[in-house]
Design a protein around this motif. Sequence first.
Motif, PDB file in Angstrom:
ATOM      1  N   VAL A 117       1.374   5.745  -0.767  1.00 51.53           N
ATOM      2  CA  VAL A 117       0.722   6.838  -0.843  1.00 51.53           C
ATOM      3  C   VAL A 117       2.081   7.618  -1.627  1.00 51.53           C
ATOM      4  O   VAL A 117       3.210   8.114  -1.868  1.00 51.53           O
ATOM      5  N   GLY A 125      -1.729  12.845  -2.344  1.00 50.18           N
ATOM      6  CA  GLY A 125      -2.499  12.429  -1.403  1.00 50.18           C
ATOM      7  C   GLY A 125      -3.037  11.417  -2.001  1.00 50.18           C
ATOM      8  O   GLY A 125      -3.410  10.789  -0.644  1.00 50.18           O
ATOM      9  N   CYS A 126      -2.845  10.602  -3.243  1.00 48.63           N
ATOM     10  CA  CYS A 126      -3.224   9.703  -3.621  1.00 48.63           C
ATOM     11  C   CYS A 126      -2.972   8.044  -3.144  1.00 48.63           C
ATOM     12  O   CYS A 126      -1.888   8.477  -2.449  1.00 48.63           O
ATOM     13  N   THR A 127      -3.387   7.285  -2.704  1.00 48.59           N
ATOM     14  CA  THR A 127      -3.621   6.171  -1.715  1.00 48.59           C
ATOM     15  C   THR A 127      -3.644   5.251  -2.258  1.00 48.59           C
ATOM     16  O   THR A 127      -5.301   5.393  -3.710  1.00 48.59           O
ATOM     17  N   LYS A 166       1.070  -1.129   0.127  1.00 44.73           N
ATOM     18  CA  LYS A 166      -0.082   0.539  -0.057  1.00 44.73           C
ATOM     19  C   LYS A 166       0.982   1.421   0.241  1.00 44.73           C
ATOM     20  O   LYS A 166       1.764   1.076   0.835  1.00 44.73           O
ATOM     21  N   LYS A 199       4.901   6.950   1.026  1.00 46.28           N
ATOM     22  CA  LYS A 199       4.843   5.988   1.568  1.00 46.28           C
ATOM     23  C   LYS A 199       5.227   4.774   1.243  1.00 46.28           C
ATOM     24  O   LYS A 199       4.012   4.849  -0.027  1.00 46.28           O
TER      25      LYS A 199
END
Length: 331
Positions: free
Chosen positions: A15, A19-21, A13, A79
């Motif tokens: 980031v 800001g999109c995940t 997962k 991230k």
Amino acid sequence: MSTGDVLVYFGDKVVLDDGCTGQVRFIGELVGKKEICYGIELTTGKGKNNGTLDGVTYFKVKSKTQLTGRLVTRSKIQKTMRTSQSSRYTIDQNVVIKGVLTGVVRYVGVPTFATSTKVHYGIELHEPKGDNDGSKRGQKYFTCAAKHGIFVSNESSLTSNEEFEQAKLNRKQGMRMSQTSIVTKTTESFKDEVNEKDKDKDKNKDKDKDKDKESPKLTLSENRKLPMAKSNDSPSKAKASTTKSSVNANANANTNTNTNTNTNASTSIIVNVNTPSLPPRRMSQPKIISTCSAKKSKTHTRTQTVFQGTRLTRTQSKLSATAKGDSHHSG
């Protein structure tokens, strides 16, 4: 550690910088570009494609109505977090295939030729032992020389180079440990054998001590009181028995008889007594000579003891003189 130094795996997962995940669904080259790209299926934010770019499908998204896919470079990922779906290996990692072939991971994803959603690894081999050049069924997934490309879908057959080297080191240490353990066991078994032998010796010594305690030891006075064996009878008894047997056995052979036809005969018997063996440093026993008259009381019996080897000439002369005198008196 900067963001660029953190490895990104298929299934992580992430980031993005806006800001999109989302979740990683592809890692590899884009056709016509040498830069490594990451295909992200977005869960939040606005996507740009459905995993297909310029007619080439790199990954597939679940949604059929919305564009939830994006292809980004590593610098766009801010991230990352591992999940249960994360792969074990990622792009540019050195791996060992089945402990024999070595290569570098150039593609991670689900290719169009796959019959399942299982992750595949496109690997550029160090030796020409592959079956492709990074292309399969008309689609280019990565770039390598001919017969240097191979696709692997079974993660258990792969090992990272670090893991492989560590495994080799562990095997070497294991061999050393096993050899050390063998030597230790051999030494311990040898010590056990020596200890058992010592214990057996101690047991035998204890048995001997017990036997000595059970069998009473006679003192010197008790030994003197014990009866002597027949072979150790006193010399006097042996002498008497020998004298008796020699007299009975040799009476006829050792008898000298002087007979006068008109007078009573006088018999002289010389008996040689065989003395028994005496203790050392003693003088030999003397012979016993017996002179006896057989019939008349006038005969005189004399017993003289002389040493062995001496002839009794005087005794014989007296006996002959006595015999003559008797003959004169009878006449």
